[in-house]
Design a protein around this motif. Structure first.
Motif, PDB file in Angstrom:
ATOM      1  N   LEU A 263     -10.324 -29.591  -1.164  1.00  0.00           N
ATOM      2  CA  LEU A 263     -10.028 -28.325  -0.500  1.00  0.00           C
ATOM      3  C   LEU A 263      -8.531 -28.108  -0.334  1.00  0.00           C
ATOM      4  CD1 LEU A 263     -12.817 -28.248   2.242  1.00  0.00           C
ATOM      5  CD2 LEU A 263     -12.604 -26.746   0.256  1.00  0.00           C
ATOM      6  N   SER A 264      -7.801 -29.158  -0.023  1.00  0.00           N
ATOM      7  CA  SER A 264      -6.356 -29.027   0.153  1.00  0.00           C
ATOM      8  C   SER A 264      -5.681 -28.605  -1.147  1.00  0.00           C
ATOM      9  CB  SER A 264      -5.759 -30.352   0.648  1.00  0.00           C
ATOM     10  OG  SER A 264      -6.298 -30.720   1.889  1.00  0.00           O
ATOM     11  N   ASN A 265      -6.076 -29.206  -2.253  1.00  0.00           N
ATOM     12  CA  ASN A 265      -5.474 -28.854  -3.533  1.00  0.00           C
ATOM     13  C   ASN A 265      -5.872 -27.456  -3.998  1.00  0.00           C
ATOM     14  OD1 ASN A 265      -3.970 -31.218  -5.154  1.00  0.00           O
ATOM     15  ND2 ASN A 265      -5.485 -32.112  -3.775  1.00  0.00           N
ATOM     16  N   ILE A 266      -7.059 -27.005  -3.608  1.00  0.00           N
ATOM     17  CA  ILE A 266      -7.470 -25.637  -3.952  1.00  0.00           C
ATOM     18  C   ILE A 266      -6.713 -24.627  -3.097  1.00  0.00           C
ATOM     19  CG2 ILE A 266      -9.398 -24.011  -3.871  1.00  0.00           C
ATOM     20  CD1 ILE A 266     -11.242 -26.341  -4.613  1.00  0.00           C
ATOM     21  N   ILE A 267      -6.657 -24.875  -1.798  1.00  0.00           N
ATOM     22  CA  ILE A 267      -6.036 -23.918  -0.877  1.00  0.00           C
ATOM     23  C   ILE A 267      -4.547 -23.777  -1.145  1.00  0.00           C
ATOM     24  CG2 ILE A 267      -5.487 -23.507   1.558  1.00  0.00           C
ATOM     25  CD1 ILE A 267      -8.168 -24.781   2.256  1.00  0.00           C
ATOM     26  N   VAL A 268      -3.859 -24.883  -1.476  1.00  0.00           N
ATOM     27  CA  VAL A 268      -2.411 -24.813  -1.648  1.00  0.00           C
ATOM     28  C   VAL A 268      -2.032 -23.938  -2.846  1.00  0.00           C
ATOM     29  CG1 VAL A 268      -2.116 -26.782  -3.203  1.00  0.00           C
ATOM     30  CG2 VAL A 268      -0.341 -26.249  -1.537  1.00  0.00           C
ATOM     31  N   GLU A 269      -2.941 -23.800  -3.804  1.00  0.00           N
ATOM     32  CA  GLU A 269      -2.652 -22.969  -4.970  1.00  0.00           C
ATOM     33  C   GLU A 269      -2.860 -21.482  -4.702  1.00  0.00           C
ATOM     34  OE1 GLU A 269      -1.538 -23.336  -7.973  1.00  0.00           O
ATOM     35  OE2 GLU A 269      -1.328 -25.501  -8.123  1.00  0.00           O
ATOM     36  N   LEU A 270      -3.673 -21.147  -3.706  1.00  0.00           N
ATOM     37  CA  LEU A 270      -4.025 -19.741  -3.492  1.00  0.00           C
ATOM     38  C   LEU A 270      -2.826 -18.871  -3.138  1.00  0.00           C
ATOM     39  CD1 LEU A 270      -7.456 -20.130  -1.654  1.00  0.00           C
ATOM     40  CD2 LEU A 270      -6.971 -19.899  -4.097  1.00  0.00           C
TER      41      LEU A 270
END
Length: 362
Positions: A263-270
């Motif tokens: 989730l952290s790696n997905i959210i940081v890209e948004l």
């Protein structure tokens, strides 16, 4: 020695290479921590009798990891020495170092031999039976506590020390810092999105409203989708590096969970992809002149086009993480994602209906 500590302090030969006074100071410090409830697990090499007497419990392993003794050391090592003497070892000398005595008793020191199978002796000893019974009681007590209806699991019995949202907050903050401290990745993403959109936008600059112009506009949309492959190749290598560090360091230490990592790696890209959507929109939409086709709904259709561009960037990011999550290398992940996205472009909106397909010959 019972302890209520939620942390285990592990030391690997803390006295090696130190003089006797410094070694004694370190052991005394550890003893003070243990007296205040801190659980300490320590390996030690060739301790003096004075240092050895400070330890509460001893786990002695023979070659091959075979257990020989696990239990109390006792005052002046009386319990330990009594165990070995009672099971066939020679008597311990009055001024002999208990640590050296037990190694000599099992034949672990140069020149010493032992005809006793100390591993078998331990397995058949009442001391081992007492340890097994105590472990069974502890396990049963934990099972009863965890199965209590409506009871909140004790913090010491959780898989991770911190709750999910605490993990999420800290890991997300760290990943945002990592991305901010990696300007090469951010600038390369900006250069790709701005450069590609400007190139496509000015390749079809000021397209009109004729049939040919509309075809050019559709082709510009298709060309914009081609950025997908390059964005994937930018994201995946960074993810693989972070995952390797997680699997080697954080996951074995139970610092945070795989869900938090993903989730952290997905959210940081948004947020970064949202910013890229703004750059692409202004550098691509207006040079081509899509607004000329909007008629009286310039604002609403322009905003709808921005939302579609934004959706494409968010889809690229999340789809990339989906693919790389189960691939070991960025190369494999990139190949699979490009293949699947190519199928999306090929079949999206142009599937032949059942009526348009040729019938089968009887």
């Amino acid at each position: 020695m019972p302890t209520d500590s939620e942390l285990l302090l592990f030391l690997d030969e803390p006295t090696s290479g130190l003089d006797s006074q410094t070694s004694w100071s370190i052991i005394q410090l550890l003893q003070k921590l243990a007296d205040h409830g801190q659980a300490i697990l320590c390996t030690i090499h060739q301790p003096s009798a004075q240092l050895f007497s400070q330890f509460n419990r001893l786990l002695l392993l023979a070659k091959g990891g075979k257990q020989i003794y696990f239990g109390e050391v006792g005052r002046n090592s009386e319990i330990l020495v009594s165990y070995f003497e009672r099971n066939g070892a020679r008597p311990c000398g009055k001024n002999e170092n208990p640590a050296e005595y037990m190694l000599s008793a099992i034949g672990a020191t140069p020149g010493s031999t032992s005809n006793v199978d100390w591993n078998k002796v331990w397995l058949e000893s009442p001391e081992n039976e007492a340890v097994v019974t105590e472990l069974a009681c502890l396990k049963q007590g934990m099972s009863n506590k965890d199965s209590t209806v409506g009871a909140t699991p004790d913090r010491r019995h959780r898989e991770f020390a911190a709750p999910f949202w605490a993990q999420m907050r800290e890991v997300l903050r760290r990943v945002f810092q990592q991305w901010w401290r990696t300007p090469s990745y951010i600038w390369s993403k900006i250069a790709l999105c701005v450069g590609s959109s400007l190139f496509i936008g000015f390749s079809f600059f000021n397209a009109g409203t004729s049939i040919q112009s509309l075809q050019n506009q559709l082709f510009s949309i298709f060309m914009l989708f081609a950025v997908f492959g390059q964005l994937v190749q930018q994201i995946m290598p960074h993810f693989v590096i972070q995952r390797d560090l997680y699997e080697v360091r954080e996951r074995p230490a139970k610092i945070y969970s795989w869900k938090v990592f993903m989730l952290s790696n997905i959210i940081v890209e948004l947020p970064w992809n949202s910013l890229m959507a703004v750059f692409i929109y202004f550098c691509w939409y207006y040079p081509i002149g899509f607004y000329k086709n909007a008629g009286d709904a310039v604002n609403s259709r322009g905003f709808l086009m921005f939302l579609l561009t934004w959706t494409f960037l968010l889809f690229t990011s999340t789809f990339t993480h989906l693919i790389i999550s189960f691939n070991s290398t960025a190369e494999n992940g990139g190949s699979i994602s490009n293949l699947l996205f190519s199928m999306c472009l090929i079949f999206c909106g142009v599937l032949a209906t059942e009526q348009a397909m040729p019938g089968m010959l009887a």
